[in-house]
Design an enzyme around this catalytic site. Structure first.
Site, PDB file in Angstrom:
ATOM      1  N   CYS A 181       0.806  -1.228   0.000  1.00 29.61           N
ATOM      2  CA  CYS A 181       0.000   0.000   0.000  1.00 29.61           C
ATOM      3  C   CYS A 181       0.837   1.275   0.000  1.00 29.61           C
ATOM      4  O   CYS A 181       0.299   2.365  -0.192  1.00 29.61           O
ATOM      5  CB  CYS A 181      -0.957  -0.007   1.196  1.00 29.61           C
ATOM      6  SG  CYS A 181      -2.253  -1.262   1.067  1.00 29.61           S
ATOM      7  N   SER A 182       2.140   1.154   0.220  1.00 29.32           N
ATOM      8  CA  SER A 182       3.017   2.332   0.196  1.00 29.32           C
ATOM      9  C   SER A 182       3.746   2.487  -1.127  1.00 29.32           C
ATOM     10  O   SER A 182       4.618   3.345  -1.263  1.00 29.32           O
ATOM     11  CB  SER A 182       4.038   2.256   1.335  1.00 29.32           C
ATOM     12  OG  SER A 182       3.414   2.353   2.593  1.00 29.32           O
TER      13      SER A 182
END
Length: 374
Positions: A156-157
């Site tokens: 998700c980063s």
């Protein structure tokens, strides 16, 4: 050294969407079928009956009201409960590249830059539909950009880590422009038959163009500082890698070959990690809470974002200070914070400061401090 800036952004949104109400009907039908098939074991207590889901449960747990998806029929078929995304031939553009190209073209149009003037394409996403050749190189070919391309995955980063990589290259002078593109087909790695997570994800693609601020043709955001951090944890995991076949050659049907998380541990461990990361990044760059105009956070869960916003600002965020897009898009992994940025940044005035921050599996945290410039 050159000042990197975000000069364009773009969002590809699928044409299809699924409301909580539609999703609940499909899930509950599946649960009824499963309970009927396992009735003897349920009666003896050997197996626990599968509970129904509800729109109220989903909204209370996440803040999500609907999600965009590439395929709706497969997900809402109780006998299927996953998207039908047929494999394309090697002569056709891949699904991820097709989504990514759309988002990239929108970012280029916004910046007034020709694709041929781009030096690098970074395809940063939580899941890739193949190992190689890189999706980024396919996007490079479809757009007609120069230079090079590569894929990266920090769950998700991925978007913020990609922005840091691109900004560093622009800052050093090794390139003038880069596209960071995030095609997220989250519906394909979600277990839609699991009540605890069947509502979480949606599909989307985002892109930002990063170039030297001196080359900007209009309003833009100077990238003042970037910071990334990782800390190993198994609490969010997807084991669907290349070691996915059993000894007899069949596909492994283990539950952990799709998205899994220990939600309670994630809340307990990620919230302080992210809040501290942002606070220290602000402190080291001389940004104070009163001077922070906008927080574009990872769109995983409204409760998490509300907590982080309150910690960072020292008070409950006012309307617009910490925009959420969860209600419409659901969790779109690395693309979430970029959707929030793309849709809620035009109103900032020159000199206003904001932070793009994403966080997730790894654990990973990435933050980008930007300043609006005319």
């Amino acid at each position: 050294m050159h000042q990197p800036a975000i000069t364009g952004s773009g969002v590809f949104t699928p044409a299809l969407s699924i409301s909580n109400e539609e999703l609940v009907v499909a899930f509950n039908a599946y649960a009824d079928t499963w309970n009927a098939a396992n009735a003897p074991q349920i009666a003896t207590g050997a197996v626990e009956a599968m509970a129904h889901s509800s729109s109220d449960f989903i909204h209370a747990a996440s803040g999500i009201e609907s999600r965009f998806v590439l395929d709706k029929d497969g997900i809402l078929d109780p006998d299927t409960m996953h998207p039908w995304l047929p494999e394309r031939s090697k002569d056709e553009i891949s699904v991820m590249a097709e989504m990514g190209v759309d988002a990239c073209r929108k970012a280029l149009d916004m910046a007034g830059v020709a694709a041929s003037d781009v030096d690098a394409v970074i395809c940063a996403a939580s899941n890739h539909e193949r190992a190689y050749p890189a999706i980024a190189i396919e996007i490079q070919q479809a757009l007609g950009t120069g230079g090079f391309g590569f894929d990266m995955n920090v769950a998700c980063s991925s978007a913020t880590f990609g922005i840091q990589a691109a900004a560093d290259m622009v800052r050093s002078g090794s390139i003038r422009r880069a596209l960071v593109v995030n095609p997220e087909i989250c519906s394909a790695h979600l277990e839609w038959r699991d009540r605890d997570c069947h509502f979480i994800f949606g599909d989307v693609a985002t892109a930002v163009l990063i170039e030297r601020a001196d080359d900007a043709k209009g309003p833009h955001f100077k990238i003042k500082s970037t910071r990334c951090a990782t800390q190993f944890s198994n609490n969010i995991r997807n084991n669907n890698g290349f070691l996915r076949r059993t000894r007899d050659g069949h596909m492994d049907d283990r539950r952990d070959m799709l998205f899994m998380q220990n939600g309670r541990k994630v809340f307990k461990e990620v919230l302080p990690l992210v809040s501290k990361h942002i606070a220290e990044h602000m402190d080291d760059t001389g940004v104070t809470a009163p001077n922070l105009k906008r927080l574009w956070l990872h769109q995983a869960n409204k409760t998490m974002n509300d907590y982080i916003g309150k910690k960072v600002l020292g008070r409950t965020p006012e309307d617009g200070e910490q925009p959420n897009i969860l209600q419409d898009y659901a969790n779109t992994s690395s693309a979430g914070s970029i959707i929030a940025f793309a849709q809620h940044s035009d109103d900032l005035a020159p000199g206003d400061t904001g932070i793009i921050c994403s966080f997730g599996a790894g654990y990973s945290v990435g933050s980008v401090i930007v300043e609006r410039a005319s």
